[in-house]
Scaffold this motif. Structure first.
Motif, mmCIF file in Angstrom:
data_model
loop_
_atom_site.group_PDB
_atom_site.id
_atom_site.type_symbol
_atom_site.label_atom_id
_atom_site.label_comp_id
_atom_site.label_asym_id
_atom_site.label_seq_id
_atom_site.Cartn_x
_atom_site.Cartn_y
_atom_site.Cartn_z
ATOM 1 N N GLU A 189 0.138 -11.824 -50.994
ATOM 2 C CA GLU A 189 1.104 -11.134 -51.854
ATOM 3 C C GLU A 189 1.990 -10.289 -50.956
ATOM 4 O O GLU A 189 1.506 -9.594 -50.068
ATOM 5 N N LYS A 190 3.312 -10.379 -51.202
ATOM 6 C CA LYS A 190 4.250 -9.646 -50.350
ATOM 7 C C LYS A 190 4.079 -8.124 -50.497
ATOM 8 O O LYS A 190 3.985 -7.618 -51.611
ATOM 9 N N LEU A 191 4.049 -7.432 -49.379
ATOM 10 C CA LEU A 191 3.919 -5.964 -49.365
ATOM 11 C C LEU A 191 4.996 -5.388 -48.441
ATOM 12 O O LEU A 191 5.554 -6.118 -47.627
ATOM 13 N N PRO A 192 5.287 -4.083 -48.545
ATOM 14 C CA PRO A 192 6.355 -3.511 -47.700
ATOM 15 C C PRO A 192 6.113 -3.748 -46.197
ATOM 16 O O PRO A 192 5.019 -3.470 -45.685
ATOM 17 N N TYR A 193 7.145 -4.275 -45.544
ATOM 18 C CA TYR A 193 7.095 -4.615 -44.120
ATOM 19 C C TYR A 193 8.158 -3.751 -43.447
ATOM 20 O O TYR A 193 9.347 -3.990 -43.612
ATOM 21 N N SER A 201 6.503 1.777 -39.306
ATOM 22 C CA SER A 201 6.126 2.801 -40.276
ATOM 23 C C SER A 201 5.115 2.176 -41.237
ATOM 24 O O SER A 201 5.336 1.097 -41.782
ATOM 25 N N PHE A 202 3.979 2.847 -41.397
ATOM 26 C CA PHE A 202 2.880 2.252 -42.165
ATOM 27 C C PHE A 202 2.627 2.890 -43.527
ATOM 28 O O PHE A 202 1.942 2.300 -44.364
ATOM 29 N N SER A 203 3.146 4.111 -43.771
ATOM 30 C CA SER A 203 2.712 4.793 -45.005
ATOM 31 C C SER A 203 3.169 4.103 -46.277
ATOM 32 O O SER A 203 2.420 4.089 -47.256
ATOM 33 N N GLY A 204 4.395 3.511 -46.283
ATOM 34 C CA GLY A 204 4.870 2.814 -47.478
ATOM 35 C C GLY A 204 3.962 1.647 -47.821
ATOM 36 O O GLY A 204 3.604 1.434 -48.991
ATOM 37 N N LEU A 205 3.532 0.930 -46.805
ATOM 38 C CA LEU A 205 2.629 -0.208 -47.001
ATOM 39 C C LEU A 205 1.291 0.261 -47.579
ATOM 40 O O LEU A 205 0.761 -0.338 -48.529
ATOM 41 N N VAL A 206 0.762 1.352 -47.032
ATOM 42 C CA VAL A 206 -0.525 1.867 -47.518
ATOM 43 C C VAL A 206 -0.411 2.272 -48.989
ATOM 44 O O VAL A 206 -1.258 1.907 -49.820
ATOM 45 N N THR A 207 0.665 3.002 -49.330
ATOM 46 C CA THR A 207 0.842 3.464 -50.717
ATOM 47 C C THR A 207 0.941 2.270 -51.664
ATOM 48 O O THR A 207 0.274 2.230 -52.695
ATOM 49 N N GLU A 208 1.746 1.292 -51.298
ATOM 50 C CA GLU A 208 1.972 0.143 -52.171
ATOM 51 C C GLU A 208 0.697 -0.691 -52.321
ATOM 52 O O GLU A 208 0.340 -1.103 -53.431
ATOM 53 N N GLU A 214 -5.369 -3.031 -59.004
ATOM 54 C CA GLU A 214 -5.789 -3.497 -60.329
ATOM 55 C C GLU A 214 -5.521 -4.997 -60.511
ATOM 56 O O GLU A 214 -6.325 -5.719 -61.066
ATOM 57 N N GLU A 215 -4.347 -5.432 -60.020
ATOM 58 C CA GLU A 215 -3.906 -6.811 -60.306
ATOM 59 C C GLU A 215 -4.538 -7.877 -59.408
ATOM 60 O O GLU A 215 -4.629 -9.023 -59.786
ATOM 61 N N MET A 216 -4.929 -7.500 -58.201
ATOM 62 C CA MET A 216 -5.409 -8.511 -57.250
ATOM 63 C C MET A 216 -6.872 -8.311 -56.904
ATOM 64 O O MET A 216 -7.392 -7.214 -57.025
ATOM 65 N N SER A 217 -7.510 -9.382 -56.420
ATOM 66 C CA SER A 217 -8.899 -9.213 -55.961
ATOM 67 C C SER A 217 -8.852 -8.385 -54.669
ATOM 68 O O SER A 217 -7.849 -8.406 -53.946
ATOM 69 N N LYS A 218 -9.939 -7.680 -54.380
ATOM 70 C CA LYS A 218 -10.020 -6.858 -53.162
ATOM 71 C C LYS A 218 -9.769 -7.712 -51.926
ATOM 72 O O LYS A 218 -9.136 -7.292 -50.964
ATOM 73 N N GLU A 219 -10.304 -8.939 -51.971
ATOM 74 C CA GLU A 219 -10.199 -9.827 -50.808
ATOM 75 C C GLU A 219 -8.742 -10.221 -50.548
ATOM 76 O O GLU A 219 -8.268 -10.149 -49.414
ATOM 77 N N ASP A 220 -8.031 -10.614 -51.627
ATOM 78 C CA ASP A 220 -6.629 -11.019 -51.461
ATOM 79 C C ASP A 220 -5.764 -9.835 -51.040
ATOM 80 O O ASP A 220 -4.836 -9.973 -50.242
ATOM 81 N N LEU A 221 -6.096 -8.682 -51.589
ATOM 82 C CA LEU A 221 -5.329 -7.486 -51.256
ATOM 83 C C LEU A 221 -5.539 -7.106 -49.776
ATOM 84 O O LEU A 221 -4.574 -6.817 -49.056
ATOM 85 N N ALA A 222 -6.789 -7.149 -49.336
ATOM 86 C CA ALA A 222 -7.095 -6.823 -47.926
ATOM 87 C C ALA A 222 -6.422 -7.834 -46.999
ATOM 88 O O ALA A 222 -5.878 -7.471 -45.952
ATOM 89 N N TYR A 223 -6.437 -9.088 -47.415
ATOM 90 C CA TYR A 223 -5.810 -10.155 -46.623
ATOM 91 C C TYR A 223 -4.297 -9.912 -46.518
ATOM 92 O O TYR A 223 -3.720 -9.962 -45.427
ATOM 93 N N SER A 224 -3.662 -9.590 -47.638
ATOM 94 C CA SER A 224 -2.213 -9.360 -47.644
ATOM 95 C C SER A 224 -1.870 -8.123 -46.803
ATOM 96 O O SER A 224 -0.899 -8.115 -46.055
ATOM 97 N N PHE A 225 -2.681 -7.087 -46.954
ATOM 98 C CA PHE A 225 -2.467 -5.850 -46.179
ATOM 99 C C PHE A 225 -2.571 -6.142 -44.678
ATOM 100 O O PHE A 225 -1.704 -5.795 -43.894
ATOM 101 N N GLN A 226 -3.660 -6.814 -44.297
ATOM 102 C CA GLN A 226 -3.911 -7.050 -42.868
ATOM 103 C C GLN A 226 -2.850 -7.965 -42.247
ATOM 104 O O GLN A 226 -2.364 -7.699 -41.143
ATOM 105 N N GLU A 227 -2.494 -9.039 -42.970
ATOM 106 C CA GLU A 227 -1.474 -9.948 -42.421
ATOM 107 C C GLU A 227 -0.152 -9.210 -42.234
ATOM 108 O O GLU A 227 0.546 -9.406 -41.241
#
Ligand code: AMP
Ligand code: MG
Length: 324
Positions: A189-193, A201-208, A214-227
């Motif tokens: 899932e696309k997140l602020p880059y 700058s990382f804080s916008g990504l962390v906040t988003e 709520e909407e995504m599984s923890k695994e998909d969210l962690a994957y999107s964050f890390q990528e």
């Protein structure tokens, strides 16, 4: 020569002992916040360091099979870092210096991460990707100093992993837990880059990412964050690689334990005909061995007086030693 190195800049109280040839002890105790869901509380961390330093030193001496009196030099990381934590290390160094009548070498914590990386891997003149809890910098040596090519404009990348992990109710250190979850993620899932020139700058990504839970599984969210976060980092590193034409890439700091980051860097380095290097696992996160080893390398800087330097920048450390 045997040098005892003290690391106390943030969460870790580390004591290492090194000779010019090799590290002979590397012991540590890591502070964990008392209250769940909290990050480092500087005064609490300093209290942890005060309570554990003697015991950790005893363990290090035992490991090195030596007596305190055999120490020839004390090295201490006197910056950058959290002032109450730095004070604990510096006061301890002063006490030992008096008691044993030996000098103290001030070591810049970030330079410690780089020097131990070079020692472990044999890299000579690398482009450095230094990624830890509080720091994120792309560096390379030029004219007697490490120059900063790019860096974070807000929080360190490890801190970003930890903050995001806390939003998922995962305890400190969150980085390894996010990495494990991300391995099971499938949907990106696309997140602020946020890359600004060569800086990050990382804080916008962390906040988003923290809002998305709520909407995504923890695994998909962690994957999107890390990528997302690692791609930002590798993008600026790649540009520095192309600009400096360095033939070695050294990844160092606590986040160097991330296997996905290693994989991405290895591929990028290969595309630039460069070799890729990472220190031993026990030398990635904060540790006393890197301070002891770096202390020997810069022993000409030793004296009896020392102060803390909480905002010390990597590019302020003189690498050319002026004989006194
Ligand atoms: P340091 O400040 O150099 O000791 O590094 C500690 C930081 O590294 C913490 O913020 C950890 O969450 C982070 N860290 C450790 N292992 C990993 C990992 N596998 N992936 C991402 N971050 C990590
Ligand atoms: Mg560090």
């Amino acid at each position: 020569m045997k040098c005892l190195g003290i690391e106390s800049t943030a969460h870790t109280l580390g004591i290492g002992i090194s000779t010019p040839e090799r590290v002979i002890a590397n012991e540590k105790s890591v502070y964990k916040p008392k209250e769940e869901g909290k990050g480092i509380i500087p005064r609490e961390a300093a209290e942890h360091h005060r309570k554990t330093k003697e015991k950790v030193m005893e363990r290090a001496l035992k490991k090195a099979n030596m007596e305190k009196e055999e120490i020839d030099l004390i090295a201490v990381a006197n910056g950058p870092g959290l002032p109450p934590c730095l004070l604990e290390g510096v006061e301890f160094a002063k006490k030992l210096s008096k008691e044993l009548n030996v000098k103290i070498v001030p070591v810049n914590h970030c330079i410690g991460h780089i020097e131990i990386g070079k020692k472990d891997t044999g890299a000579k003149d690398p482009l450095v990707q230094y990624v830890s809890g509080g720091n994120t910098q792309i560096l390379s040596r030029s004219e007697g100093k490490y120059r900063v090519y790019g860096e974070t404009l807000d929080i360190g990348i490890g801190n970003a992993f930890d903050k995001f992990a806390r939003s998922l109710n995962l305890k400190m250190p969150g980085g390894p837990k996010i990495m494990k979850l991300a391995e099971k993620g499938k949907k990106y899932e696309k997140l602020p880059y946020t890359v600004k020139g060569m800086d990050l700058s990382f804080s916008g990504l962390v906040t988003e990412a923290s809002k998305n839970k709520e909407e995504m599984s923890k695994e998909d969210l962690a994957y999107s964050f890390q990528e997302t976060i690692l791609s930002m980092l590798v993008e600026v590193t790649e540009r520095a690689m192309a600009h400096t034409k360095k033939k070695e890439l050294l990844l160092t700091g606590g986040v160097a334990l991330n296997t996905r980051l290693r994989e991405m860097n290895e591929k990028m380095a290969e595309e630039h005909d460069a070799s890729f290097h990472v220190p031993k696992n026990e030398h990635c996160g904060d540790n006393g061995a890197m301070i002891a080893y770096t202390g020997i390398k810069f022993k000409e800087k030793a004296g009896k007086k020392i102060d803390i330097n909480p905002k010390w920048r990597t590019n302020q450390y003189e690498l050319k030693i002026k004989k006194q």
